[in-house]
Design a protein around this motif. Sequence first.
Motif, PDB file in Angstrom:
ATOM      1  N   UNK A  41       0.799  -1.209   0.000  1.00 52.84           N
ATOM      2  CA  UNK A  41       0.000   0.000   0.000  1.00 52.84           C
ATOM      3  C   UNK A  41       0.836   1.266   0.000  1.00 52.84           C
ATOM      4  N   UNK A  42       0.176   2.387   0.213  1.00 53.61           N
ATOM      5  CA  UNK A  42       0.813   3.689   0.088  1.00 53.61           C
ATOM      6  C   UNK A  42       1.883   3.941   1.144  1.00 53.61           C
ATOM      7  N   UNK A  43       1.713   3.387   2.324  1.00 52.37           N
ATOM      8  CA  UNK A  43       2.642   3.664   3.420  1.00 52.37           C
ATOM      9  C   UNK A  43       3.640   2.535   3.650  1.00 52.37           C
ATOM     10  N   UNK A  44       3.842   1.717   2.652  1.00 51.79           N
ATOM     11  CA  UNK A  44       4.914   0.717   2.723  1.00 51.79           C
ATOM     12  C   UNK A  44       6.251   1.446   2.693  1.00 51.79           C
ATOM     13  N   UNK A  45       7.119   1.202   3.666  1.00 57.46           N
ATOM     14  CA  UNK A  45       8.396   1.930   3.709  1.00 57.46           C
ATOM     15  C   UNK A  45       9.404   1.402   2.693  1.00 57.46           C
ATOM     16  N   UNK A  46      10.028   2.347   1.993  1.00 60.25           N
ATOM     17  CA  UNK A  46      11.146   2.017   1.117  1.00 60.25           C
ATOM     18  C   UNK A  46      12.465   2.169   1.857  1.00 60.25           C
ATOM     19  N   UNK A  47      12.446   3.027   2.855  1.00 58.28           N
ATOM     20  CA  UNK A  47      13.574   3.191   3.779  1.00 58.28           C
ATOM     21  C   UNK A  47      12.975   3.671   5.093  1.00 58.28           C
ATOM     22  N   UNK A  48      13.822   4.030   6.038  1.00 59.68           N
ATOM     23  CA  UNK A  48      13.304   4.543   7.307  1.00 59.68           C
ATOM     24  C   UNK A  48      12.655   5.910   7.141  1.00 59.68           C
ATOM     25  N   UNK A  49      12.935   6.583   6.037  1.00 60.89           N
ATOM     26  CA  UNK A  49      12.435   7.951   5.847  1.00 60.89           C
ATOM     27  C   UNK A  49      11.416   8.085   4.720  1.00 60.89           C
TER      28      UNK A  49
END
Length: 204
Positions: free
Chosen positions: A101-109
Amino acid sequence: MNKLFITGIGTEVGKTVCSAVLTQYFKADYWKPVQSGDLEYTDTHKIESWTENTVCHPETFRFQLAASPHQSAREENTEISLEQFQLPKTANKLIVEGAGGLMVPLSDEIFMIDLIEKLRIPVALVVRNYLGCINHSLLSIMALKQKKLKLEYLILNGAFPPDTERAISNFIKKETVIIRIPEIDQPTKDSIKAVAEQLAKTNL
């Protein structure tokens, strides 16, 4: 529609099947920016198998671990940054499929929605009926509005109770087009093509 980012209200809502249908319908190219896990049979492999004559552009990142991209990347001592993503150059239309979904993290930021914002292309939000899908759908729509990202299509994947569909569809703007895709239990080239041909009758 020249370029479209396919995202979902969560995992396992049918983004890849819906991507296949729209790739077939628009006769578009396909690009999966990040693939985490299932490298033997990736989403790109599925699109190649389920659609006709599709140009599939290579992923920017491919990770072994089937997990959130930020975790998969860390396992391989890699860090994902937005600067590493560039839309493939093509004269054709392009379907881009996100991970989760939209809030899946690609990194910590950074998150998947940040990648969409960088690419600046319209969004198709895939929704599947389950307990909690209204909440997840409305939160996703709110997040897109907050980032001023255009919700081109709301994709209702499978059957929906009228009350659920109404609660979700009443929350979108009038210009957002609703696409209804029937349940496809076993995607094949023929079944994907049949649904794409049905969509053609609706004049998206």
